[in-house]
Enzyme design. Structure first.
Site, short mmCIF file in Angstrom:
data_model
loop_
_atom_site.label_atom_id
_atom_site.label_comp_id
_atom_site.label_asym_id
_atom_site.label_seq_id
_atom_site.Cartn_x
_atom_site.Cartn_y
_atom_site.Cartn_z
N LYS A 1 -4.12 3.24 7.31
CA LYS A 1 -5.57 3.02 7.15
C LYS A 1 -5.98 1.75 7.89
O LYS A 1 -6.95 1.74 8.65
CB LYS A 1 -5.94 2.93 5.67
N GLU A 39 5.54 -2.55 8.17
CA GLU A 39 6.57 -1.50 8.18
C GLU A 39 6.22 -0.42 9.20
O GLU A 39 7.05 0.02 10.00
CB GLU A 39 6.70 -0.84 6.79
N GLY A 78 -6.53 4.25 0.48
CA GLY A 78 -5.21 4.65 0.98
C GLY A 78 -4.54 5.70 0.13
O GLY A 78 -4.06 6.72 0.63
N ARG A 79 -4.52 5.50 -1.19
CA ARG A 79 -3.81 6.47 -2.05
C ARG A 79 -4.65 7.70 -2.33
O ARG A 79 -4.25 8.56 -3.11
CB ARG A 79 -3.35 5.78 -3.34
N GLU A 84 -0.99 1.86 -8.89
CA GLU A 84 -1.74 1.02 -7.96
C GLU A 84 -3.23 1.04 -8.30
O GLU A 84 -3.95 0.08 -8.04
CB GLU A 84 -1.51 1.49 -6.50
N HIS A 120 19.29 16.60 -18.19
CA HIS A 120 20.70 16.25 -18.30
C HIS A 120 20.94 14.78 -17.98
O HIS A 120 22.08 14.36 -17.79
CB HIS A 120 21.53 17.14 -17.37
N LYS A 148 3.53 -9.58 0.20
CA LYS A 148 3.45 -9.36 1.66
C LYS A 148 3.29 -10.69 2.38
O LYS A 148 3.92 -10.93 3.42
CB LYS A 148 2.20 -8.51 1.99
O1 F6P Z 1 0.48 -2.34 0.21
C1 F6P Z 1 -0.19 -1.31 -0.42
C2 F6P Z 1 -0.97 -0.48 0.53
O2 F6P Z 1 -2.10 -1.17 0.99
C3 F6P Z 1 -1.37 0.84 -0.10
O3 F6P Z 1 -2.50 0.75 -0.87
C4 F6P Z 1 -1.49 1.70 1.10
O4 F6P Z 1 -1.49 3.06 0.76
C5 F6P Z 1 -0.30 1.25 1.90
O5 F6P Z 1 -0.20 -0.13 1.67
C6 F6P Z 1 -0.36 1.53 3.36
O6 F6P Z 1 -1.44 0.89 3.97
P1 F6P Z 1 -1.94 1.34 5.39
O7 F6P Z 1 -2.34 2.77 5.31
O8 F6P Z 1 -3.09 0.45 5.71
O9 F6P Z 1 -0.80 1.15 6.35
#
Ligand code: F6P
Length: 505
Positions: free
Chosen positions: A190, A196, A249-250, A335, A366, A476
């Protein structure tokens, strides 16, 4: 005491009869188990084995009124800035065609753009594309991973490998399954700033180049609400599929973040996914509280967290295709509602989201069900099952799977007396069961939308903003500080760990 505070107090001090006593009253099943006819087939939502009862519902209904629930729901669907800390709307429903008119029109146009690219790939206009490595994390990965795993067991139109972790082992595993000559890369972010994702993206470009692809950027598609950043990073603007800032995002798998889903199942299937969710949107929006299955589920959740001291809620998918649903729901609930202040920044003063966890049945039986049946914690459990099996093996597999699912709910509720304490089951342990006729895009869409709104109702009654996530920022920032400044200036434990791992050498 405010109205709401007095009502919470009444809920906390309310008596909750045992499930057996609640079932002794007639009509319980009719009242708390509802089958909705949905685009993907019926889904039965059975909340009868929870401690919901009239007196609790009356208090929670009054709380909904005191907390302005109906108005907050209207604001959500009308695209008003319900995410007050970020001054934004939360317009995931507009992606499904229900929301502010301008946002719905924009979402449709962006979906059309996405469809054009999906169709072009399927038609071979972008060369021979056999696989897609989808790089994203959190909300930019969990939804696509869930949907693709759930819906492509019989094969996908393009094989999608979702990679989220910065640990290179994750990306390497995907590389091993793909040929650079026939692979495209989707970068889903987003913000288009996530470390990452951008680090994995750079490595994926290297992999393409090393595999003989001259125009590596030409293989990249960006899915983002920050198109200018994607272009700056090097993605061709014709390969950028934007989505609105107002989609969280979620909550973003309905937007262009769903591109890999459409690529795997076809755009028509993706449209069915949206339609399944839209049917739940309408139910949530238009059904009176007493018959609203979303509100009912949230009311039960609030009984457990606010009145009965439950700190966790478990969800078990009795369907291998839904293995990733618990981790998807974890982000959605934790979240969104894992907050300690209300929308006006004041201390919440009560529990917020339950720790959400779970797994797959029958495996989990189990492993962890011992604690559910006989442990000292009271843990409300959700079971999710599908009537039509997802495989062609002997039907006995599915019969055993479903009988186990229903047996667990029955056993948790009924318990079993014994003179031998170790062999006694206390019972009176709650569960809810969702039974879908069939697992298809529309059913999955409906199940996810149901959970989105369930989380929203809890947030509305608690008075918290479910649409921000500032809690993830501090860690972060410190990681960045470590990466850029070496291993000094922290507490003694952290500095020693960094030194032991070779930082600053
Ligand atoms: O660190 C949490 C977060 O901001 C989430 O809310 C989001 O889904 C994820 O990181 C990824 O963010 P982006 O889509 O901006 O890479």
């Amino acid at each position: 005491m405010t109205d709401a505070a007095a009502l919470w107090k009444s809920l906390e001090t309310l008596e909750f009869p045992t499930l057996a006593a609640l079932f002794a009253a007639s009509g319980r099943l009719d009242r708390y188990a509802t089958t909705l006819d949905l685009p993907g087939g019926p889904i039965r939502f059975d909340w009868s084995k929870t401690h919901l009862h009239q007196a609790a519902e009356t208090i929670l209904g009054d709380l909904a009124t005191a907390q302005g629930f109906a108005e907050k729901r209207r604001q959500l669907f009308d695209g008003e800035p319900v995410n007050n800390t970020e001054g934004r709307a939360a317009e995931h429903t507009a992606q499904r065609g229900i929301g502010a008119a301008a946002s719905v029109v924009e979402a449709e146009a962006l979906h059309e753009r996405m469809k054009a690219l999906v169709d072009a790939i399927h038609e071979g206009l972008l060369g021979d594309v056999k696989s897609l490595i989808h790089i994203g994390i959190g909300g930019s990965a969990l939804g696509p991973a869930l949907a693709i795993d759930a819906l492509t067991r019989d094969g996908a139109r393009v094989a999608v490998h979702v990679v989220s972790n910065i640990d290179g082992c994750a990306l390497e595993a995907a590389f091993k399954l793909c040929d650079p000559a026939t692979t495209m890369i989707a970068l889903a972010s987003k913000t288009f700033t996530t470390t990452e994702t951008l680090t994995n993206a750079a490595s994926a470009l290297d992999w393409l180049r090393q595999g003989g692809v001259d125009d590596a950027y030409g293989r990249v598609i960006a899915l983002t609400a920050a198109p200018e950043k994607a272009v700056e990073w090097g993605v061709d603007d014709t390969r950028v599929l934007p989505f609105a800032q107002s989609v969280g995002g979620r909550y973003s798998l309905w937007s262009s973040i769903g591109f890999p889903i459409a690529l795997a199942i076809g755009f028509d299937g993706f449209a069915e996914f949206l339609a399944g969710a839209a049917a739940i949107d309408l139910h949530f929006l238009e059904t009176p509280i007493e018959r609203n299955i979303v509100v009912r589920a949230a009311f039960a959740d609030l009984i457990y967290t606010q009145a009965l001291g439950c700190q966790t809620r478990a969800v078990f998918a009795y369907d291998e295709r839904l293995s990733l649903l618990p981790s998807y729901l974890q982000q959605l609930e934790m979240e969104s509602n894992g907050k300690r202040v209300t929308t006006d920044g004041r201390p919440l003063g009560r529990p917020s989201a339950p720790v959400t966890w779970g797994g797959v049945g029958t495996d989990a039986q189990h492993a962890v069900f011992q604690l559910l049946h006989q442990g000292t914690h009271l843990i409300p459990v959700d079971f999710i099952a599908v009537k039509i099996p997802g495989h062609d093996l002997d039907p006995v597999h599915h019969q055993i799977l479903l009988s186990n699912c229903f047996a667990q709910g029955a056993a948790l509720m009924a318990g079993k007396a014994s003179d031998d304490g170790a062999r006694a089951y206390p019972g009176n342990r709650p569960s809810a069961t969702m039974l879908a006729e069939d697992l298809n895009p529309a059913t999955l869409g409906a199940l996810i939308a149901f959970h989105e709104h369930r989380v929203f109702v809890s947030a509305a009654l608690l008075g918290i903003n479910p649409f921000d996530q500032f809690g993830v920022e501090l860690g972060k920032a410190i990681a960045k500080q470590i990466d850029t400044g070496g291993g000094k200036g922290f507490d003694a434990s952290t500095e020693a760990l960094l030194a032991a791992a070779g930082f600053g050498e």
